[in-house]
Design a protein around this motif. Structure first.
Motif, short mmCIF file in Angstrom:
data_model
loop_
_atom_site.label_atom_id
_atom_site.label_comp_id
_atom_site.label_asym_id
_atom_site.label_seq_id
_atom_site.Cartn_x
_atom_site.Cartn_y
_atom_site.Cartn_z
N LYS A 1 0.56 -1.09 -0.18
CA LYS A 1 -0.08 0.09 0.07
C LYS A 1 0.77 1.30 0.07
CE LYS A 1 -4.09 2.07 0.50
NZ LYS A 1 -4.79 2.30 -0.53
N PRO A 2 1.98 1.35 0.85
CA PRO A 2 2.45 2.66 0.73
C PRO A 2 3.56 2.92 -0.36
CG PRO A 2 3.14 1.41 2.98
CD PRO A 2 2.36 0.73 2.03
N GLU A 3 3.69 1.59 -1.16
CA GLU A 3 4.45 1.89 -2.57
C GLU A 3 3.59 2.31 -3.63
OE1 GLU A 3 7.79 1.47 -2.83
OE2 GLU A 3 8.11 1.23 -0.91
N GLY A 4 2.20 2.37 -3.37
CA GLY A 4 1.04 2.69 -4.42
C GLY A 4 0.92 1.50 -5.43
N LEU A 5 1.07 0.35 -4.93
CA LEU A 5 0.77 -0.62 -5.81
C LEU A 5 -0.47 -1.27 -5.81
CD1 LEU A 5 4.34 -2.72 -5.77
CD2 LEU A 5 3.39 -0.79 -7.17
N LEU A 6 -1.34 -0.82 -4.94
CA LEU A 6 -2.85 -1.20 -4.69
C LEU A 6 -3.82 -0.03 -5.20
CD1 LEU A 6 -2.59 -2.97 -1.40
CD2 LEU A 6 -2.55 -3.81 -3.60
N THR A 7 -3.31 0.92 -5.60
CA THR A 7 -4.18 1.91 -6.27
C THR A 7 -4.25 1.99 -7.85
OG1 THR A 7 -3.19 3.44 -4.59
CG2 THR A 7 -4.45 4.46 -6.46
N ARG A 8 -5.57 1.81 -8.30
CA ARG A 8 -5.80 1.71 -9.70
C ARG A 8 -5.56 3.17 -10.24
NH1 ARG A 8 -7.83 3.05 -14.65
NH2 ARG A 8 -9.13 1.68 -15.51
N ASP A 9 -4.69 3.15 -11.14
CA ASP A 9 -4.38 4.62 -11.73
C ASP A 9 -5.68 5.06 -12.77
OD1 ASP A 9 -3.52 6.69 -12.75
OD2 ASP A 9 -1.67 5.95 -13.36
N PRO A 10 -6.44 5.94 -12.16
CA PRO A 10 -7.51 6.46 -13.13
C PRO A 10 -7.25 7.17 -14.19
CG PRO A 10 -7.30 8.06 -11.35
CD PRO A 10 -6.10 6.86 -11.08
N ARG A 11 -6.10 7.46 -14.86
CA ARG A 11 -5.95 8.46 -15.79
C ARG A 11 -6.21 7.48 -17.10
NH1 ARG A 11 0.14 10.23 -14.76
NH2 ARG A 11 0.10 8.06 -14.33
N MET A 12 -7.44 8.18 -18.07
CA MET A 12 -7.59 7.88 -19.29
C MET A 12 -7.25 8.79 -20.31
SD MET A 12 -8.78 4.61 -18.38
CE MET A 12 -9.82 4.18 -19.73
N VAL A 13 -7.13 8.37 -21.59
CA VAL A 13 -7.15 9.31 -22.48
C VAL A 13 -8.15 10.30 -22.81
CG1 VAL A 13 -6.75 9.51 -24.98
CG2 VAL A 13 -5.47 7.73 -23.97
N GLU A 14 -8.21 11.44 -22.77
CA GLU A 14 -9.20 12.27 -23.11
C GLU A 14 -10.05 12.12 -24.47
OE1 GLU A 14 -9.97 17.13 -22.62
OE2 GLU A 14 -7.99 16.22 -21.60
N ARG A 15 -10.97 12.20 -24.56
CA ARG A 15 -11.59 12.07 -25.79
C ARG A 15 -11.45 13.21 -26.80
NH1 ARG A 15 -15.73 14.05 -27.63
NH2 ARG A 15 -17.83 14.45 -27.14
N LYS A 16 -11.50 13.09 -27.96
CA LYS A 16 -11.47 13.94 -29.16
C LYS A 16 -12.75 14.80 -29.22
CE LYS A 16 -10.87 14.63 -34.00
NZ LYS A 16 -12.15 15.65 -34.21
N LYS A 17 -12.74 16.03 -29.15
CA LYS A 17 -13.81 16.77 -29.48
C LYS A 17 -14.22 17.31 -30.89
CE LYS A 17 -13.23 17.34 -24.82
NZ LYS A 17 -11.73 16.87 -24.40
N PHE A 18 -15.29 17.33 -31.20
CA PHE A 18 -15.90 17.71 -32.52
C PHE A 18 -15.45 19.27 -32.60
CE2 PHE A 18 -19.32 20.40 -31.83
CZ PHE A 18 -20.03 19.83 -30.65
N GLY A 19 -15.20 19.29 -34.03
CA GLY A 19 -14.54 20.76 -34.40
C GLY A 19 -13.18 21.06 -33.98
N GLN A 20 -12.57 20.09 -33.36
CA GLN A 20 -11.02 20.30 -32.99
C GLN A 20 -10.15 19.29 -33.60
OE1 GLN A 20 -10.74 20.50 -28.55
NE2 GLN A 20 -12.26 21.86 -28.54
N LYS A 21 -8.95 19.46 -33.67
CA LYS A 21 -8.07 18.48 -34.29
C LYS A 21 -7.97 17.24 -33.46
CE LYS A 21 -3.68 18.80 -36.74
NZ LYS A 21 -4.16 18.88 -38.27
#
Length: 128
Positions: A97-117
């Motif tokens: 737990k102190p090493e952070g190995l039991l934490t699910r990393d919630p970062r995901m790729v942000e979605r592409k928005k319409f009208g943008q590159k």
């Protein structure tokens, strides 16, 4: 000891780990660990929960992993093995737990928005 089944996720990668008592073999998608994750940092990430709990040669681990890239897959496998080590012995939770190995990393790729590159990048504006 019966087989322990745990799931780990990271980005879009999903890993299902099956941990049984054995001699320390790690098999990922029916390949050896060194053949599947060819670089040393990825192999280190996968073995990290076993090294911290001094269980490198006590368990045979079979993993099915799919989705994402190799780094996301390696971190998903690490989370699944960490969760299994906690079920093997509750004392392992205090180490992982102190090493952070039991934490699910919630970062995901942000979605592409319409009208943008891309997600944040806009098309170049020209005044002509």
């Amino acid at each position: 000891m019966e087989v322990i089944h745990k799931i780990g996720r990271r980005k879009t990668a999903v890993a299902r780990a099956y941990v049984a008592s054995g001699s320390g073999n790690i098999t990922i998608n029916k390949k050896d660990l060194a053949n599947y994750f060819t670089t040393a940092p990825l192999q280190y990430k996968v073995k990290q929960p076993l090294a911290l709990t001094n269980n490198e040669s006590n368990f045979d681990i079979t993993v099915n992993v799919y989705g994402g890239g190799i780094t996301g897959q390696a971190e998903a496998v690490r989370l699944a093995i960490s969760r299994a080590m906690c079920e093997v012995d509750a004392e392992n939770r205090l180490i992982l737990k102190p090493e952070g190995l039991l934490t699910r990393d919630p970062r995901m790729v942000e979605r592409k928005k319409f009208g943008q590159k891309k997600a944040r990048k806009k098309f170049q504006f020209s005044k002509r």
